[in-house]
Design a protein around this motif. Sequence first.
Motif, PDB file in Angstrom:
ATOM      1  N   GLY A  44       0.687  -1.128  -0.073  1.00 43.93           N
ATOM      2  CA  GLY A  44      -0.136  -0.126   0.131  1.00 43.93           C
ATOM      3  C   GLY A  44       0.887   1.270   0.255  1.00 43.93           C
ATOM      4  N   VAL A  45       1.950   1.294   0.595  1.00 42.08           N
ATOM      5  CA  VAL A  45       2.864   2.397   0.929  1.00 42.08           C
ATOM      6  C   VAL A  45       3.355   2.594  -0.342  1.00 42.08           C
ATOM      7  CG1 VAL A  45       5.105   3.076   1.752  1.00 42.08           C
ATOM      8  CG2 VAL A  45       3.243   2.314   3.075  1.00 42.08           C
ATOM      9  N   ILE A  46       3.775   1.579  -1.214  1.00 41.72           N
ATOM     10  CA  ILE A  46       4.537   1.806  -2.552  1.00 41.72           C
ATOM     11  C   ILE A  46       3.589   2.227  -3.501  1.00 41.72           C
ATOM     12  CG2 ILE A  46       5.566   0.347  -4.365  1.00 41.72           C
ATOM     13  CD1 ILE A  46       6.689  -1.725  -2.160  1.00 41.72           C
ATOM     14  N   ARG A  47       2.291   1.666  -3.464  1.00 41.91           N
ATOM     15  CA  ARG A  47       1.427   2.232  -4.406  1.00 41.91           C
ATOM     16  C   ARG A  47       0.911   3.537  -4.380  1.00 41.91           C
ATOM     17  NH1 ARG A  47      -3.887  -1.487  -4.524  1.00 41.91           N
ATOM     18  NH2 ARG A  47      -4.065  -0.154  -6.367  1.00 41.91           N
ATOM     19  N   SER A  48       0.913   4.047  -3.094  1.00 46.06           N
ATOM     20  CA  SER A  48       0.705   5.348  -2.608  1.00 46.06           C
ATOM     21  C   SER A  48       1.895   6.366  -3.076  1.00 46.06           C
ATOM     22  CB  SER A  48       0.420   5.614  -1.238  1.00 46.06           C
ATOM     23  OG  SER A  48       0.374   6.886  -0.811  1.00 46.06           O
ATOM     24  N   ASN A  49       3.190   5.967  -2.731  1.00 46.01           N
ATOM     25  CA  ASN A  49       4.081   6.669  -3.327  1.00 46.01           C
ATOM     26  C   ASN A  49       4.264   6.805  -4.781  1.00 46.01           C
ATOM     27  OD1 ASN A  49       4.851   7.398  -0.615  1.00 46.01           O
ATOM     28  ND2 ASN A  49       6.183   5.720  -0.384  1.00 46.01           N
ATOM     29  N   THR A  50       3.828   5.838  -5.519  1.00 45.07           N
ATOM     30  CA  THR A  50       4.085   5.709  -7.010  1.00 45.07           C
ATOM     31  C   THR A  50       3.127   6.650  -7.590  1.00 45.07           C
ATOM     32  OG1 THR A  50       4.686   3.442  -6.716  1.00 45.07           O
ATOM     33  CG2 THR A  50       3.916   4.252  -8.734  1.00 45.07           C
ATOM     34  N   ARG A  51       1.663   6.846  -7.010  1.00 47.33           N
ATOM     35  CA  ARG A  51       0.863   7.589  -7.445  1.00 47.33           C
ATOM     36  C   ARG A  51       1.322   9.082  -7.211  1.00 47.33           C
ATOM     37  NH1 ARG A  51      -3.147   4.075  -5.800  1.00 47.33           N
ATOM     38  NH2 ARG A  51      -3.107   4.705  -3.629  1.00 47.33           N
ATOM     39  N   MET A  52       1.773   9.304  -5.921  1.00 37.84           N
ATOM     40  CA  MET A  52       2.140  10.840  -5.609  1.00 37.84           C
ATOM     41  C   MET A  52       3.417  11.047  -6.848  1.00 37.84           C
ATOM     42  SD  MET A  52       3.495  12.350  -2.018  1.00 37.84           S
ATOM     43  CE  MET A  52       3.820  10.790  -1.408  1.00 37.84           C
ATOM     44  N   MET A  53       4.135  10.229  -6.924  1.00 38.96           N
ATOM     45  CA  MET A  53       5.288  10.270  -7.910  1.00 38.96           C
ATOM     46  C   MET A  53       4.872  10.715  -9.192  1.00 38.96           C
ATOM     47  SD  MET A  53       8.442  11.095  -8.413  1.00 38.96           S
ATOM     48  CE  MET A  53       9.307  10.600  -6.794  1.00 38.96           C
ATOM     49  N   ALA A  54       3.756   9.881  -9.466  1.00 35.38           N
ATOM     50  CA  ALA A  54       3.261  10.105 -11.227  1.00 35.38           C
ATOM     51  C   ALA A  54       2.766  11.533 -11.205  1.00 35.38           C
ATOM     52  CB  ALA A  54       2.337   9.022 -11.340  1.00 35.38           C
ATOM     53  N   GLU A  55       1.874  11.998 -10.044  1.00 34.29           N
ATOM     54  CA  GLU A  55       1.448  13.356 -10.048  1.00 34.29           C
ATOM     55  C   GLU A  55       2.526  14.278 -10.017  1.00 34.29           C
ATOM     56  OE1 GLU A  55      -1.078  13.972  -6.572  1.00 34.29           O
ATOM     57  OE2 GLU A  55      -2.400  12.071  -6.972  1.00 34.29           O
ATOM     58  N   VAL A  56       3.642  14.193  -9.364  1.00 34.38           N
ATOM     59  CA  VAL A  56       4.628  15.229  -9.588  1.00 34.38           C
ATOM     60  C   VAL A  56       5.358  15.431 -10.868  1.00 34.38           C
ATOM     61  CG1 VAL A  56       7.028  15.438  -8.650  1.00 34.38           C
ATOM     62  CG2 VAL A  56       5.352  14.841  -6.904  1.00 34.38           C
ATOM     63  N   ILE A  57       5.528  14.068 -11.386  1.00 36.23           N
ATOM     64  CA  ILE A  57       6.068  14.072 -12.763  1.00 36.23           C
ATOM     65  C   ILE A  57       5.118  14.915 -13.942  1.00 36.23           C
ATOM     66  CG2 ILE A  57       6.566  12.707 -14.921  1.00 36.23           C
ATOM     67  CD1 ILE A  57       7.541  10.530 -12.750  1.00 36.23           C
ATOM     68  N   ASP A  58       3.846  14.449 -13.599  1.00 36.75           N
ATOM     69  CA  ASP A  58       2.803  15.204 -14.370  1.00 36.75           C
ATOM     70  C   ASP A  58       2.852  16.688 -14.428  1.00 36.75           C
ATOM     71  OD1 ASP A  58       1.940  12.694 -15.545  1.00 36.75           O
ATOM     72  OD2 ASP A  58       0.118  12.674 -14.632  1.00 36.75           O
TER      73      ASP A  58
END
Length: 177
Positions: A11-25
């Motif tokens: 869950g932590v990995i998924r959450s951080n991956t989503r957040m990183m995708a938002e940052v990149i966008d």
Amino acid sequence: KLDAEGLRLLGVIRSNTRMMAEVIDDLLALSRLGRQEIKAQEIDLEGLVTSVFGELRMQMGDRQVELILHSLPQAYGDRSLLNQVLINLLGNAFKFTKPKEKAIIEVRGWTEGEENTYVIRDNGVGFDMRYVGKIFGVFQRLHRREDFDGTGVGLAIVQRIINRHGGRVWATGKVDK
């Protein structure tokens, strides 16, 4: 099969991956702003504010959020870019009024000489003016990520768009005001 700790870590990995995708966008959007051609036209800013507010309100569910919209001078600029400015600014107003039982967002504007001034105010958590110099910086946050989501790029995007239009943007605030 994962045990409870494995599921938590996933869950932590998924959450951080989503957040990183938002940052990149957001960073890609910020970088594109320097090259995007401005297609200037007259804009009914009252209509644009009403539209963006309505879209944001639908995303927020049953929260009590009141919009006080005063008469606004016509704007001249790129409609899609100014739409993004309103999404970011009104989105912040929604976000930072979340702890309030009844959120109030006020939009007003006036003309002095050849300059239009537009103001968005809210009754949210506010901020300490000692840190106002950080507010338009990339990844600069004045509130904890745990309390308010976001990438820390939104106001940098707002500033870049307004500057590209030949305008200026600033913020004032008080804690809990």
